[in-house]
Design a protein around this motif. Structure first.
Motif, PDB file in Angstrom:
ATOM      1  N   GLU A 188       1.475 -13.990 -10.118  1.00  0.00           N
ATOM      2  CA  GLU A 188       1.878 -15.099  -9.250  1.00  0.00           C
ATOM      3  C   GLU A 188       1.850 -14.725  -7.772  1.00  0.00           C
ATOM      4  O   GLU A 188       1.955 -15.604  -6.908  1.00  0.00           O
ATOM      5  CB  GLU A 188       3.289 -15.566  -9.628  1.00  0.00           C
ATOM      6  CG  GLU A 188       3.397 -16.175 -11.024  1.00  0.00           C
ATOM      7  CD  GLU A 188       3.487 -15.147 -12.137  1.00  0.00           C
ATOM      8  OE1 GLU A 188       3.491 -15.542 -13.322  1.00  0.00           O
ATOM      9  OE2 GLU A 188       3.530 -13.928 -11.834  1.00  0.00           O
ATOM     10  N   THR A 189       1.728 -13.443  -7.459  1.00  0.00           N
ATOM     11  CA  THR A 189       1.809 -12.993  -6.063  1.00  0.00           C
ATOM     12  C   THR A 189       0.458 -12.588  -5.475  1.00  0.00           C
ATOM     13  O   THR A 189       0.402 -12.137  -4.333  1.00  0.00           O
ATOM     14  CB  THR A 189       2.765 -11.790  -5.951  1.00  0.00           C
ATOM     15  OG1 THR A 189       2.195 -10.672  -6.648  1.00  0.00           O
ATOM     16  CG2 THR A 189       4.123 -12.117  -6.550  1.00  0.00           C
ATOM     17  N   THR A 190      -0.614 -12.716  -6.228  1.00  0.00           N
ATOM     18  CA  THR A 190      -1.891 -12.134  -5.798  1.00  0.00           C
ATOM     19  C   THR A 190      -2.497 -12.826  -4.575  1.00  0.00           C
ATOM     20  O   THR A 190      -3.394 -12.258  -3.938  1.00  0.00           O
ATOM     21  CB  THR A 190      -2.917 -12.151  -6.946  1.00  0.00           C
ATOM     22  OG1 THR A 190      -3.034 -13.487  -7.454  1.00  0.00           O
ATOM     23  CG2 THR A 190      -2.483 -11.231  -8.070  1.00  0.00           C
ATOM     24  N   SER A 191      -2.022 -14.024  -4.239  1.00  0.00           N
ATOM     25  CA  SER A 191      -2.545 -14.684  -3.032  1.00  0.00           C
ATOM     26  C   SER A 191      -1.915 -14.129  -1.760  1.00  0.00           C
ATOM     27  O   SER A 191      -2.319 -14.502  -0.651  1.00  0.00           O
ATOM     28  CB  SER A 191      -2.292 -16.191  -3.116  1.00  0.00           C
ATOM     29  OG  SER A 191      -0.900 -16.471  -3.174  1.00  0.00           O
ATOM     30  N   ASP A 192      -0.941 -13.225  -1.891  1.00  0.00           N
ATOM     31  CA  ASP A 192      -0.228 -12.699  -0.723  1.00  0.00           C
ATOM     32  C   ASP A 192      -0.854 -11.431  -0.151  1.00  0.00           C
ATOM     33  O   ASP A 192      -0.316 -10.846   0.794  1.00  0.00           O
ATOM     34  CB  ASP A 192       1.234 -12.400  -1.087  1.00  0.00           C
ATOM     35  CG  ASP A 192       2.030 -13.669  -1.347  1.00  0.00           C
ATOM     36  OD1 ASP A 192       1.604 -14.744  -0.885  1.00  0.00           O
ATOM     37  OD2 ASP A 192       3.079 -13.584  -2.027  1.00  0.00           O
ATOM     38  N   SER A 229      -0.566  -2.794 -13.199  1.00  0.00           N
ATOM     39  CA  SER A 229      -1.512  -3.785 -12.689  1.00  0.00           C
ATOM     40  C   SER A 229      -0.778  -5.016 -12.166  1.00  0.00           C
ATOM     41  O   SER A 229       0.011  -5.640 -12.882  1.00  0.00           O
ATOM     42  CB  SER A 229      -2.474  -4.195 -13.804  1.00  0.00           C
ATOM     43  OG  SER A 229      -3.179  -5.364 -13.457  1.00  0.00           O
ATOM     44  N   ILE A 230      -1.065  -5.370 -10.924  1.00  0.00           N
ATOM     45  CA  ILE A 230      -0.463  -6.582 -10.358  1.00  0.00           C
ATOM     46  C   ILE A 230      -0.945  -7.814 -11.107  1.00  0.00           C
ATOM     47  O   ILE A 230      -0.179  -8.749 -11.358  1.00  0.00           O
ATOM     48  CB  ILE A 230      -0.782  -6.685  -8.850  1.00  0.00           C
ATOM     49  CG1 ILE A 230      -0.028  -5.588  -8.090  1.00  0.00           C
ATOM     50  CG2 ILE A 230      -0.399  -8.055  -8.312  1.00  0.00           C
ATOM     51  CD1 ILE A 230      -0.189  -5.645  -6.601  1.00  0.00           C
ATOM     52  N   GLN A 231      -2.212  -7.821 -11.482  1.00  0.00           N
ATOM     53  CA  GLN A 231      -2.748  -8.972 -12.212  1.00  0.00           C
ATOM     54  C   GLN A 231      -2.036  -9.162 -13.549  1.00  0.00           C
ATOM     55  O   GLN A 231      -1.873 -10.291 -14.012  1.00  0.00           O
ATOM     56  CB  GLN A 231      -4.256  -8.810 -12.433  1.00  0.00           C
ATOM     57  CG  GLN A 231      -5.114  -9.068 -11.200  1.00  0.00           C
ATOM     58  CD  GLN A 231      -5.055  -7.939 -10.179  1.00  0.00           C
ATOM     59  OE1 GLN A 231      -4.578  -6.848 -10.484  1.00  0.00           O
ATOM     60  NE2 GLN A 231      -5.531  -8.198  -8.973  1.00  0.00           N
ATOM     61  N   ALA A 241       4.722  -0.478  -2.630  1.00  0.00           N
ATOM     62  CA  ALA A 241       3.353  -0.247  -2.168  1.00  0.00           C
ATOM     63  C   ALA A 241       2.375  -0.900  -3.139  1.00  0.00           C
ATOM     64  O   ALA A 241       2.690  -1.111  -4.316  1.00  0.00           O
ATOM     65  CB  ALA A 241       3.052   1.244  -2.045  1.00  0.00           C
ATOM     66  N   ILE A 242       1.220  -1.226  -2.614  1.00  0.00           N
ATOM     67  CA  ILE A 242       0.099  -1.699  -3.418  1.00  0.00           C
ATOM     68  C   ILE A 242      -1.028  -0.699  -3.241  1.00  0.00           C
ATOM     69  O   ILE A 242      -1.256  -0.195  -2.135  1.00  0.00           O
ATOM     70  CB  ILE A 242      -0.361  -3.100  -2.969  1.00  0.00           C
ATOM     71  CG1 ILE A 242       0.684  -4.157  -3.306  1.00  0.00           C
ATOM     72  CG2 ILE A 242      -1.697  -3.474  -3.599  1.00  0.00           C
ATOM     73  CD1 ILE A 242       0.367  -5.527  -2.743  1.00  0.00           C
TER      74      ILE A 242
END
Length: 513
Positions: free
Chosen positions: A331-335, A324-326, A479-480
């Motif tokens: 810190e990167t979720t705004s990108d 999970s990115i969250q 990748a996301i």
């Protein structure tokens, strides 16, 4: 039909047999039950009148209507009725509950046997109903209550409603296939078909042409405006994440993740005790799914290991996957952001990062979620197979085994057979296919999809896929993916089960007229 119902309800059941019937019926049917305190009540009269219009052989395939004398209690003394206060001073059940009770109509949703586990499930001695009918005594409201709780699509007179007609049409249109047989490809008589590609789809186009048809598609340059595409290199990621942030890393030899191999290759094969009642249910008792070893390290250590290639030089591949990115890279979720063409329709389940040196191969499997896979760095080539005849790829329980890994020697040990099974992996190795062992695979129809930086792939739920990654010039692959509650659902592992429209999206079908 009414005569049948009256005859059925005239057969009295003891309270013990009523409880037994509920416990038994709910594995195959949704139960709508009148719990009646007194005969010929207003609620009972309404219930009988509704059934005379509603119940028919089609309805009874999925819904069991029952009348039970109430109140009665489970073995632990609790009442089945929702609005009953107990008085423990009297053993007479009528007296015990009668002062604060009234007749009710309740719904017990269907709870089919759990086929994801081969161990026998515990036998319950009580179950909770999911809903109590609190609406007006009219057929339209009550039919809606039945549909919501039984996940059905009936009108108040027992016919199929407009959404039910649409659902049947969508499901009947599903079993489509690509033209080329897998056997012809491996015999060099044909090449893999390629995924269709589109650009900038409208939301309604994406729903009608791809989501509702369970059709994979590449959306070219879908993420071209994401800041991540310009910013995310290994140095940026390392500096953006706190240096003590821990991550859970998978490690596999030669970049191959979760392949299937013979169980006799494992050191603990001879002494491993797998319960016979489980092993006897396995279609492939001689095979195991090889789960990767795991390492816990800081994100900074992981990124530095990718850059130095210390593990890769020893043929050990590190992979931050299913993460999970969250949780790991908040810190990167705004990108980055979701895409409107799918976010407008489906419910987001999770957002994950997939980061490696780019030399990984994820073996053939499926995921029970709709997927948007977006390339941020490097490329991925996915070989897909449709989920419309899963017997072709031998969907089944396969015993799991987990690799051990030595950090000091950077070597693997095959010693970790498990008492668990995988339910999403195919035993077929599509790079070295054995059609004598898996003859049904010859008729499967694959397609290949290659995505590059900025591209997105829509991968519908339950599509089989094998994923080969390739590094960028910067020697990594990132990748996301966005996983969504699937538009189509199915039971699994069940090679004969077909996809059906997810009841959560029943209102969405109105957009498909």
């Amino acid at each position: 039909m009414m005569l049948y119902l009256l005859l059925y309800f005239c057969l009295p059941l003891t309270r013990t047999s009523q409880i037994s019937e509920i416990l038994s019926l709910r594995s195959d049917s949704c139960i709508i039950a009148l719990l009646e305190l007194t005969e010929n009540s207003t609620l009972g009269t309404f219930f009988d009148a509704f059934l005379s219009e509603f119940d028919n052989p089609v309805v009874s395939e999925s819904i069991a209507f029952r009348k039970y004398e109430a109140p009665f209690e489970w073995s632990d003394g609790t009442s089945l009725l929702a609005h009953c206060n107990t008085d423990g001073n009297n053993d007479d059940i009528k007296y015990k509950f009668g002062k604060n009770c009234h007749s009710e109509i309740v719904a017990f949703k269907k709870h089919p046997p759990d086929i994801t586990c081969l161990f026998p499930p515990p036998v319950p001695d009580k179950v909770a109903f999911e809903a109590v009918y609190k609406g007006h005594l009219n057929f339209e409201d009550f039919a809606s209550f039945v549909n919501v709780n039984c996940e059905t699509y009936f009108t108040s007179d027992g016919g199929l409603n407009e959404l039910g007609v649409m659902k049947n049409r969508l499901e009947k249109e599903l079993p489509w296939k690509y033209d080329v047989r897998f056997e012809d490809i491996i015999n060099s008589k044909a090449e893999y078909p390629r995924c269709p590609e589109i650009a900038d789809p409208t939301t309604i186009q994406f729903l009608k042409d791809y989501i509702s048809k369970s059709r994979p598609v590449i959306i070219k340059n879908a993420a071209q405006d994401w800041p991540a595409l310009q910013k995310w290199n290994l140095n940026f990621l390392k500096s953006s994440i706190p240096k003590d942030r821990k991550v859970h890393i998978k490690v596999a030899p030669f970049g191959e993740f979760e392949g299937v191999e013979n169980i006799t290759l494992w050191k603990d094969f001879t002494g491993f005790n797998f319960p016979s009642f489980v092993k006897d249910q396995l279609k492939f008792p001689d095979l195991v799914v090889v789960r990767p070893a795991t390492l816990d390290m800081t994100f900074r250590e992981f990124v530095e290991s990718l850059a130095s290639r210390d593990y890769a030089k020893a043929n050990a591949s590190l992979y931050l996957e299913y993460s999970s990115i969250q949780d790991y890279l908040e810190e990167t979720t705004s990108d980055f952001s979701e895409f409107e063409f799918i976010a407008d329709w489906l419910r987001l389940d999770s957002t994950n990062i997939w980061l490696s040196d780019g030399n990984t191969l994820g073996k053939l499997h499926f995921d029970p979620l709709d997927n948007i896979l977006v390339m941020v760095e490097g490329e991925k080539e996915l070989t897909l197979f449709d989920p419309f005849n899963n017997g072709d790829l031998y969907e089944a329980h396969i015993q799991e085994a987990k690799l051990k890994f030595s950090i000091e020697t950077k070597s693997f040990l095959r010693e970790g057979l498990q008492q668990s099974t995988s339910i999403v992996m195919s035993p077929l190795d599509i790079l070295k296919p054995n059609l004598k062992m898996f003859p049904n695979a010859a008729e499967s129809r694959p397609v290949r999809c290659r995505i590059s930086k900025g591209d997105a792939l829509f991968l519908p739920a339950f599509w089989w896929h094998e994923v080969q990654s390739f590094p960028s010039d910067n020697q990594f692959n990132l990748a996301i993916n966005f996983w969504y509650d699937p538009f189509y659902n199915k039971e699994f592992p069940c090679p004969d089960c077909q996809l059906n429209v997810n009841f959560k999206y029943r209102q969405l079908m109105k957009k498909l007229k």
